[in-house]
Design a protein around this motif. Sequence first.
Motif, short mmCIF file in Angstrom:
data_model
loop_
_atom_site.label_atom_id
_atom_site.label_comp_id
_atom_site.label_asym_id
_atom_site.label_seq_id
_atom_site.Cartn_x
_atom_site.Cartn_y
_atom_site.Cartn_z
N VAL A 16 0.94 -1.16 -0.03
CA VAL A 16 0.15 -0.03 -0.09
C VAL A 16 0.79 1.16 -0.15
O VAL A 16 1.64 1.37 0.91
CB VAL A 16 -0.91 0.03 1.21
N LEU A 17 0.84 1.89 -1.18
CA LEU A 17 1.77 2.98 -1.19
C LEU A 17 1.12 4.24 -0.58
O LEU A 17 0.08 4.47 0.00
CB LEU A 17 1.79 3.48 -2.67
N GLY A 18 2.01 5.42 -0.48
CA GLY A 18 1.70 6.50 0.14
C GLY A 18 0.46 7.35 -0.21
O GLY A 18 -0.02 7.13 -1.46
N ASP A 63 5.10 -9.44 6.60
CA ASP A 63 5.33 -10.57 5.54
C ASP A 63 3.98 -10.59 4.78
O ASP A 63 4.08 -11.14 3.69
CB ASP A 63 5.58 -11.78 6.33
N VAL A 64 2.95 -9.99 5.08
CA VAL A 64 1.75 -9.90 4.42
C VAL A 64 1.52 -8.55 3.49
O VAL A 64 0.96 -8.81 2.43
CB VAL A 64 0.49 -10.29 5.51
N VAL A 65 1.40 -7.28 4.49
CA VAL A 65 1.30 -6.16 4.10
C VAL A 65 2.24 -5.10 4.16
O VAL A 65 2.97 -5.08 5.35
CB VAL A 65 0.14 -5.47 4.52
N ARG A 66 2.97 -4.57 3.32
CA ARG A 66 3.94 -3.41 3.30
C ARG A 66 3.18 -2.02 3.38
O ARG A 66 2.82 -1.95 2.36
CB ARG A 66 5.07 -3.59 2.50
N TRP A 67 3.24 -1.26 4.29
CA TRP A 67 2.53 0.22 4.34
C TRP A 67 3.72 0.86 4.05
O TRP A 67 4.64 1.37 4.74
CB TRP A 67 2.04 0.33 5.61
N VAL A 68 3.68 1.88 2.66
CA VAL A 68 4.91 2.79 2.49
C VAL A 68 4.28 4.16 2.71
O VAL A 68 2.79 4.50 2.49
CB VAL A 68 5.14 2.74 0.94
N GLY A 69 5.01 4.97 3.46
CA GLY A 69 4.32 6.33 3.84
C GLY A 69 3.55 6.38 4.90
O GLY A 69 2.60 7.50 4.64
N GLY A 70 3.45 5.64 5.86
CA GLY A 70 2.40 5.52 6.63
C GLY A 70 2.08 4.03 7.21
O GLY A 70 2.45 3.21 6.55
N ASP A 71 1.24 4.00 8.03
CA ASP A 71 0.52 2.72 8.46
C ASP A 71 -0.83 2.61 8.07
O ASP A 71 -1.54 3.27 7.59
CB ASP A 71 0.96 2.45 9.95
#
Length: 78
Positions: A16-18, A63-71
């Motif tokens: 999930v991008l910023g 390992d499941v979701v990467r949060w980019v630019g926040g959570d």
Amino acid sequence: MTEIASPHMATPRIIVLGVQPTTPPFRIVEIDGEVVGEARAVTDVLEAAAAFGITVHDLDDPDVVRWVGGDKFTWTRH
């Protein structure tokens, strides 16, 4: 005994991008390296995952979701 020089870095299926500075703001969702849509809330991320047959039990599991630019709570620009 065998040791690896670098630690294991899992590549999650969901990224999930910023937050995008639009009205209303949204975040781009990628699954398996492909842009699959926009999310305006965490439920949109879960719906996108379900559409690809992914069951998410823990949104905080890197390992499941990467949060980019926040959570998972970041849905507006600061």
